[in-house]
Design a protein around this motif. Structure first.
Motif, PDB file in Angstrom:
ATOM      1  N   ASP A   1       0.801  -1.237   0.000  1.00  0.00           N
ATOM      2  CA  ASP A   1       0.000   0.000   0.000  1.00  0.00           C
ATOM      3  C   ASP A   1       0.829   1.281   0.000  1.00  0.00           C
ATOM      4  O   ASP A   1       0.306   2.365  -0.163  1.00  0.00           O
ATOM      5  CB  ASP A   1      -1.042  -0.011   1.128  1.00  0.00           C
ATOM      6  CG  ASP A   1      -0.394  -0.201   2.479  1.00  0.00           C
ATOM      7  OD1 ASP A   1       0.851  -0.288   2.528  1.00  0.00           O
ATOM      8  OD2 ASP A   1      -1.125  -0.264   3.495  1.00  0.00           O
ATOM      9  N   GLU A   2       2.142   1.135   0.180  1.00  0.00           N
ATOM     10  CA  GLU A   2       2.992   2.330   0.014  1.00  0.00           C
ATOM     11  C   GLU A   2       3.063   2.721  -1.461  1.00  0.00           C
ATOM     12  O   GLU A   2       3.191   3.881  -1.821  1.00  0.00           O
ATOM     13  CB  GLU A   2       4.432   2.039   0.466  1.00  0.00           C
ATOM     14  CG  GLU A   2       4.607   1.846   1.949  1.00  0.00           C
ATOM     15  CD  GLU A   2       6.013   1.313   2.266  1.00  0.00           C
ATOM     16  OE1 GLU A   2       6.918   1.388   1.399  1.00  0.00           O
ATOM     17  OE2 GLU A   2       6.193   0.799   3.385  1.00  0.00           O
TER      18      GLU A   2
ATOM     19  N   THR B   1      -4.006   0.653  -8.329  1.00  0.00           N
ATOM     20  CA  THR B   1      -3.476   1.703  -9.212  1.00  0.00           C
ATOM     21  C   THR B   1      -2.158   2.192  -8.630  1.00  0.00           C
ATOM     22  O   THR B   1      -1.980   2.206  -7.390  1.00  0.00           O
ATOM     23  CB  THR B   1      -4.457   2.900  -9.324  1.00  0.00           C
ATOM     24  OG1 THR B   1      -4.809   3.316  -8.014  1.00  0.00           O
ATOM     25  CG2 THR B   1      -5.695   2.532 -10.121  1.00  0.00           C
ATOM     26  N   HIS B   2      -1.274   2.556  -9.514  1.00  0.00           N
ATOM     27  CA  HIS B   2       0.014   3.090  -9.078  1.00  0.00           C
ATOM     28  C   HIS B   2      -0.229   4.436  -8.415  1.00  0.00           C
ATOM     29  O   HIS B   2      -0.950   5.280  -8.957  1.00  0.00           O
ATOM     30  CB  HIS B   2       0.943   3.250 -10.300  1.00  0.00           C
ATOM     31  CG  HIS B   2       2.353   3.535  -9.925  1.00  0.00           C
ATOM     32  ND1 HIS B   2       2.826   4.817  -9.724  1.00  0.00           N
ATOM     33  CD2 HIS B   2       3.392   2.704  -9.690  1.00  0.00           C
ATOM     34  CE1 HIS B   2       4.109   4.763  -9.390  1.00  0.00           C
ATOM     35  NE2 HIS B   2       4.471   3.484  -9.358  1.00  0.00           N
ATOM     36  N   ARG B   3       0.327   4.632  -7.219  1.00  0.00           N
ATOM     37  CA  ARG B   3       0.001   5.827  -6.432  1.00  0.00           C
ATOM     38  C   ARG B   3       0.367   7.113  -7.158  1.00  0.00           C
ATOM     39  O   ARG B   3      -0.336   8.117  -7.030  1.00  0.00           O
ATOM     40  CB  ARG B   3       0.688   5.775  -5.078  1.00  0.00           C
ATOM     41  CG  ARG B   3      -0.046   4.831  -4.112  1.00  0.00           C
ATOM     42  CD  ARG B   3       0.165   5.237  -2.661  1.00  0.00           C
ATOM     43  NE  ARG B   3      -0.510   4.313  -1.765  1.00  0.00           N
ATOM     44  CZ  ARG B   3      -1.764   4.462  -1.351  1.00  0.00           C
ATOM     45  NH1 ARG B   3      -2.478   5.507  -1.727  1.00  0.00           N
ATOM     46  NH2 ARG B   3      -2.311   3.593  -0.532  1.00  0.00           N
TER      47      ARG B   3
ATOM     48  N   GLY C   1       8.496  -7.629  -8.883  1.00  0.00           N
ATOM     49  CA  GLY C   1       8.200  -8.516  -7.767  1.00  0.00           C
ATOM     50  C   GLY C   1       8.407  -7.758  -6.468  1.00  0.00           C
ATOM     51  O   GLY C   1       9.380  -7.015  -6.345  1.00  0.00           O
ATOM     52  N   ILE C   2       7.499  -7.921  -5.540  1.00  0.00           N
ATOM     53  CA  ILE C   2       7.568  -7.146  -4.295  1.00  0.00           C
ATOM     54  C   ILE C   2       7.616  -8.104  -3.109  1.00  0.00           C
ATOM     55  O   ILE C   2       6.808  -9.037  -3.021  1.00  0.00           O
ATOM     56  CB  ILE C   2       6.316  -6.242  -4.151  1.00  0.00           C
ATOM     57  CG1 ILE C   2       6.205  -5.326  -5.383  1.00  0.00           C
ATOM     58  CG2 ILE C   2       6.364  -5.408  -2.875  1.00  0.00           C
ATOM     59  CD1 ILE C   2       4.858  -4.667  -5.522  1.00  0.00           C
ATOM     60  N   GLU C   3       8.558  -7.840  -2.217  1.00  0.00           N
ATOM     61  CA  GLU C   3       8.578  -8.598  -0.968  1.00  0.00           C
ATOM     62  C   GLU C   3       8.142  -7.689   0.162  1.00  0.00           C
ATOM     63  O   GLU C   3       8.780  -6.673   0.442  1.00  0.00           O
ATOM     64  CB  GLU C   3       9.975  -9.169  -0.674  1.00  0.00           C
ATOM     65  CG  GLU C   3       9.930  -9.991   0.601  1.00  0.00           C
ATOM     66  CD  GLU C   3      11.255 -10.665   0.945  1.00  0.00           C
ATOM     67  OE1 GLU C   3      12.263 -10.448   0.239  1.00  0.00           O
ATOM     68  OE2 GLU C   3      11.263 -11.401   1.949  1.00  0.00           O
ATOM     69  N   SER C   4       7.033  -8.015   0.794  1.00  0.00           N
ATOM     70  CA  SER C   4       6.529  -7.246   1.937  1.00  0.00           C
ATOM     71  C   SER C   4       6.739  -8.085   3.198  1.00  0.00           C
ATOM     72  O   SER C   4       7.173  -9.239   3.118  1.00  0.00           O
ATOM     73  CB  SER C   4       5.044  -6.920   1.758  1.00  0.00           C
ATOM     74  OG  SER C   4       4.817  -6.353   0.485  1.00  0.00           O
TER      75      SER C   4
END
Ligand SMILES: Nc1ncnc2c1ncn2[C@@H]1O[C@H](COP(=O)(O)OP(=O)(O)OP(=O)(O)O)[C@@H](O)[C@H]1O
Length: 286
Positions: free
Chosen positions: A83-84, A104-106, A150-153
């Protein structure tokens, strides 16, 4: 898009580290070593699990490329909370291993589909495998495009793909159902061949109404006692292919082979089933 974290034989990543040697990837050669081209066809097919040598080599090459892609992707994972970077719009679907969100891209407002796989259920290697298979296949025009992000949260792994906003393709595929022909257009099924042959007719007009009493020359329906014809007129049929009826046998001696269908006619059945079978009328023992 399918998640491949399920242990399917062809796609499941083997449980080895990212930088594991290539021999651990799917499609690796058997431990007995490379198969010799000169081996007989049978033993070759057994050793290659039904693949040709060429198919095996192509699979090994694809596995090598995939392994490289996974190693690179592991190094370039974006470490951030989803969400960032993206604003959730709505869920798009739920798979067995995670959910898919429309985001959507912020900054740019670009709509994207974000597939999020919770960490407790997904290993890093499993995620990278899913991500990279998606990247490889996504270049095909008929498959959703995967973006190389790819995102690692803290709690999940995610990657982004092109959003498909007109629904699931499966919803457009009609199940294969047999279309019903309107009753008035239906052609009656021809009767069983034995009905035709026993009555000596090639059309099925005789199916409506009681059976005709007239015997044919080819296969007489009645003997001197009139027994067979009598049974037919009373709507009796039998299950077995042939039956020998001896002249002079009383109807009661026919036994359980014979089933009355009179009840069908009495219950207002429009067409009592006339299932005549070839009868063999012989003389009984003297
Ligand atoms: N790019 C996308 N755009 C729109 N909807 C999507 C997209 N990707 C997936 N979905 C929706 O999300 C659902 C779940 O997708 P997901 O890829 O997680 O699982 P799956 O492929 O359906 O099944 P599995 O859990 O076996 O992988 C899909 O059935 C589809 O309805």
């Amino acid at each position: 898009m399918k998640s491949s974290l399920e242990p399917t034989p062809a796609l499941t990543p083997p449980s080895c580290p990212i930088n594991a040697p290539l021999t651990e990837m799917p499609g690796k050669q058997s431990e007995e070593g490379p198969v010799e081209a000169g081996a007989s066809e049978d033993s070759e097919e057994e050793g290659l699990g039904g693949l040709t040598l060429e198919e095996l080599q192509q699979g090994q090459e694809a596995a090598r490329v995939l392994e490289d892609m996974m190693a690179l992707s592991a190094q370039t994972l974006v470490r951030a909370e989803v969400d960032e970077l993206y604003e959730e719009v709505r869920p798009l679907g739920q798979g067995r291993y995670g959910r898919v969100l429309l985001v959507t891209h912020r900054q740019k407002g670009t709509p994207l589909a974000l597939k999020q796989l919770p960490k407790p259920r997904t290993s890093l290697r499993g995620f990278l495998y899913e991500f990279c298979v998606g990247l490889s296949l996504g270049v095909h025009s008929a498959i959703v495009t995967a973006y190389g992000i790819g995102i690692e949260s803290a709690q999940s792994y995610s990657f982004l793909t092109e959003p498909v906003l007109h629904g699931d393709l499966m919803a457009f595929i009609q199940p294969k159902v047999r279309r019903q022909t309107p009753r008035r257009l239906r052609v009656p099924l021809p009767p069983h061949r034995n009905v035709l042959s026993s009555l000596g007719r090639r059309n099925h007009s005789h199916c409506v109404g009681p059976p005709r009493a007239s015997p044919t020359r080819r296969r007489p329906l009645t003997g001197p006692t009139g027994l067979v014809e009598l049974l037919g007129l009373f709507g009796v049929h039998r299950h077995h292919r042939t039956h020998t009826i001896h002249y002079g046998d009383p109807p009661g001696s026919i036994g359980s082979h014979w089933t009355p269908i009179k009840s069908q006619a009495l219950q207002g059945h429009p067409r009592p089933r006339l299932t005549y079978r070839p009868y063999r009328v012989t003389r009984g023992p003297a």
